[in-house]
Design a protein around this motif. Sequence first.
Motif, PDB file in Angstrom:
ATOM      1  N   ALA A   1      38.087  43.632  57.551  1.00  0.00           N
ATOM      2  CA  ALA A   1      38.621  42.268  57.660  1.00  0.00           C
ATOM      3  C   ALA A   1      37.500  41.237  57.638  1.00  0.00           C
ATOM      4  O   ALA A   1      37.614  40.188  56.999  1.00  0.00           O
ATOM      5  CB  ALA A   1      39.443  42.125  58.938  1.00  0.00           C
ATOM      6  N   THR A   2      36.404  41.532  58.330  1.00  0.00           N
ATOM      7  CA  THR A   2      35.271  40.611  58.315  1.00  0.00           C
ATOM      8  C   THR A   2      34.648  40.535  56.935  1.00  0.00           C
ATOM      9  O   THR A   2      34.268  39.462  56.460  1.00  0.00           O
ATOM     10  CB  THR A   2      34.228  41.052  59.359  1.00  0.00           C
ATOM     11  OG1 THR A   2      34.825  41.058  60.653  1.00  0.00           O
ATOM     12  CG2 THR A   2      33.028  40.123  59.364  1.00  0.00           C
ATOM     13  N   GLY A   3      34.547  41.677  56.274  1.00  0.00           N
ATOM     14  CA  GLY A   3      33.971  41.706  54.934  1.00  0.00           C
ATOM     15  C   GLY A   3      34.789  40.923  53.928  1.00  0.00           C
ATOM     16  O   GLY A   3      34.256  40.363  52.955  1.00  0.00           O
ATOM     17  N   ASP A   4      36.114  40.861  54.124  1.00  0.00           N
ATOM     18  CA  ASP A   4      36.999  40.151  53.201  1.00  0.00           C
ATOM     19  C   ASP A   4      37.165  38.682  53.551  1.00  0.00           C
ATOM     20  O   ASP A   4      37.848  37.946  52.831  1.00  0.00           O
ATOM     21  CB  ASP A   4      38.387  40.808  53.214  1.00  0.00           C
ATOM     22  CG  ASP A   4      38.374  42.187  52.559  1.00  0.00           C
ATOM     23  OD1 ASP A   4      37.444  42.457  51.775  1.00  0.00           O
ATOM     24  OD2 ASP A   4      39.290  42.978  52.848  1.00  0.00           O
ATOM     25  N   ALA A   5      36.564  38.232  54.654  1.00  0.00           N
ATOM     26  CA  ALA A   5      36.834  36.892  55.168  1.00  0.00           C
ATOM     27  C   ALA A   5      36.464  35.796  54.169  1.00  0.00           C
ATOM     28  O   ALA A   5      37.263  34.882  53.918  1.00  0.00           O
ATOM     29  CB  ALA A   5      36.093  36.680  56.490  1.00  0.00           C
ATOM     30  N   VAL A   6      35.273  35.848  53.603  1.00  0.00           N
ATOM     31  CA  VAL A   6      34.846  34.802  52.679  1.00  0.00           C
ATOM     32  C   VAL A   6      35.742  34.764  51.450  1.00  0.00           C
ATOM     33  O   VAL A   6      36.139  33.689  50.978  1.00  0.00           O
ATOM     34  CB  VAL A   6      33.372  35.006  52.274  1.00  0.00           C
ATOM     35  CG1 VAL A   6      32.987  34.050  51.142  1.00  0.00           C
ATOM     36  CG2 VAL A   6      32.458  34.777  53.478  1.00  0.00           C
ATOM     37  N   ARG A   7      36.098  35.939  50.930  1.00  0.00           N
ATOM     38  CA  ARG A   7      36.983  35.971  49.768  1.00  0.00           C
ATOM     39  C   ARG A   7      38.347  35.359  50.101  1.00  0.00           C
ATOM     40  O   ARG A   7      38.938  34.651  49.286  1.00  0.00           O
ATOM     41  CB  ARG A   7      37.144  37.412  49.280  1.00  0.00           C
ATOM     42  CG  ARG A   7      35.903  37.962  48.598  1.00  0.00           C
ATOM     43  CD  ARG A   7      36.167  39.307  47.959  1.00  0.00           C
ATOM     44  NE  ARG A   7      36.380  40.343  48.960  1.00  0.00           N
ATOM     45  CZ  ARG A   7      35.396  41.030  49.541  1.00  0.00           C
ATOM     46  NH1 ARG A   7      34.130  40.758  49.228  1.00  0.00           N
ATOM     47  NH2 ARG A   7      35.654  41.963  50.440  1.00  0.00           N
ATOM     48  N   ALA A   8      38.841  35.625  51.307  1.00  0.00           N
ATOM     49  CA  ALA A   8      40.128  35.056  51.713  1.00  0.00           C
ATOM     50  C   ALA A   8      40.044  33.535  51.796  1.00  0.00           C
ATOM     51  O   ALA A   8      40.972  32.823  51.381  1.00  0.00           O
ATOM     52  CB  ALA A   8      40.554  35.650  53.050  1.00  0.00           C
ATOM     53  N   ALA A   9      38.942  33.031  52.352  1.00  0.00           N
ATOM     54  CA  ALA A   9      38.780  31.577  52.465  1.00  0.00           C
ATOM     55  C   ALA A   9      38.714  30.929  51.088  1.00  0.00           C
ATOM     56  O   ALA A   9      39.344  29.887  50.842  1.00  0.00           O
ATOM     57  CB  ALA A   9      37.526  31.262  53.269  1.00  0.00           C
ATOM     58  N   HIS A  10      37.955  31.539  50.171  1.00  0.00           N
ATOM     59  CA  HIS A  10      37.869  30.993  48.814  1.00  0.00           C
ATOM     60  C   HIS A  10      39.245  31.005  48.147  1.00  0.00           C
ATOM     61  O   HIS A  10      39.636  30.041  47.469  1.00  0.00           O
ATOM     62  CB  HIS A  10      36.884  31.807  47.977  1.00  0.00           C
ATOM     63  CG  HIS A  10      35.456  31.427  48.192  1.00  0.00           C
ATOM     64  ND1 HIS A  10      35.004  30.140  48.028  1.00  0.00           N
ATOM     65  CD2 HIS A  10      34.372  32.177  48.539  1.00  0.00           C
ATOM     66  CE1 HIS A  10      33.695  30.099  48.275  1.00  0.00           C
ATOM     67  NE2 HIS A  10      33.292  31.313  48.596  1.00  0.00           N
TER      68      HIS A  10
END
Length: 304
Positions: A55-64
């Motif tokens: 979940a932390t690893g995907d955080a930036v992609r989710a925000a973008h």
Amino acid sequence: MTQGVAVSVAQRVVEAGGFATRAALVAASSRAEVDRAVRAGEVVADGRGRYVTPATGDAVRAAHRLGGVLCLTSAALHHGWEVKLAPDEPHVAVPRNRKVSESRRAGVALHWLTLDRAEVTDGIVTSEETTLRHCLTRLPRDEALAVADSALRHGVPPSTLRRAVASAHGPGAKQARWVADHADADAANPFESCLREIAHDVPGLRVRAQVRLRGSRATARPDLVDVDLGIVLEADSFEWHGGRGQLARDARRYNLLVVDGWLVLRFAWEDVMVDRAYVRDVLAAAVGLVQRRATSHACRCGAA
């Protein structure tokens, strides 16, 4: 908890505060175990020499994907601060007037916030000051203290913390002031921060982090110490018990503290993070025990 090597490595990342270096994970398990956890997708590398939860690893992609920015504990992790619990879903903030469909927000903890340009760093995360203000006012008190301790530990100036609190308004402002008053850069990790937060509510107990004790047989630096009551609190996590050698050294250290007159209490990560009522009851009982011993000793001395 599901048993298995991959889950064990993932749990170590969680206990470390949301991220851990490869060296730390290998030292606590083995190179093969870490590699298997990565292949299984239980932990992922985030490109900064550390391993995080998926979940932390995907955080930036989710925000973008949502045209938003990371906030709360997701922002704290992005800044390199450990947290009590890494979020299962990344926290993403979008403008208050933004409409986001249910399907697009799936897998994301979405927040509608009004943010000035100065409150966003690198176009993807709330600034350090804004992240602190959000965490101190919106998170439970123990989580907020863990974030504040971590920020100071990683070099955030106390003045940034003070500005964050000064700009806090509404229901969370009182808690923000409490956290700022009690935040301590000497706290070793969120586990210790949360144990200290529980201890603050125990009448008569006043603990400090990482106090160096010079005894008759050895010098030690326990996690938390009440010097007046002679009570030592140890937060026993994987970071300090990676093998039999470390376990033996810790056992010897605890024994020497006891024979020097200290009451040593040891708490597991699960106790502090999940069962705070148990921890508080034990701490209150320890304070009562020390006080009764002091009263009994005074009575014997008076009778003599």
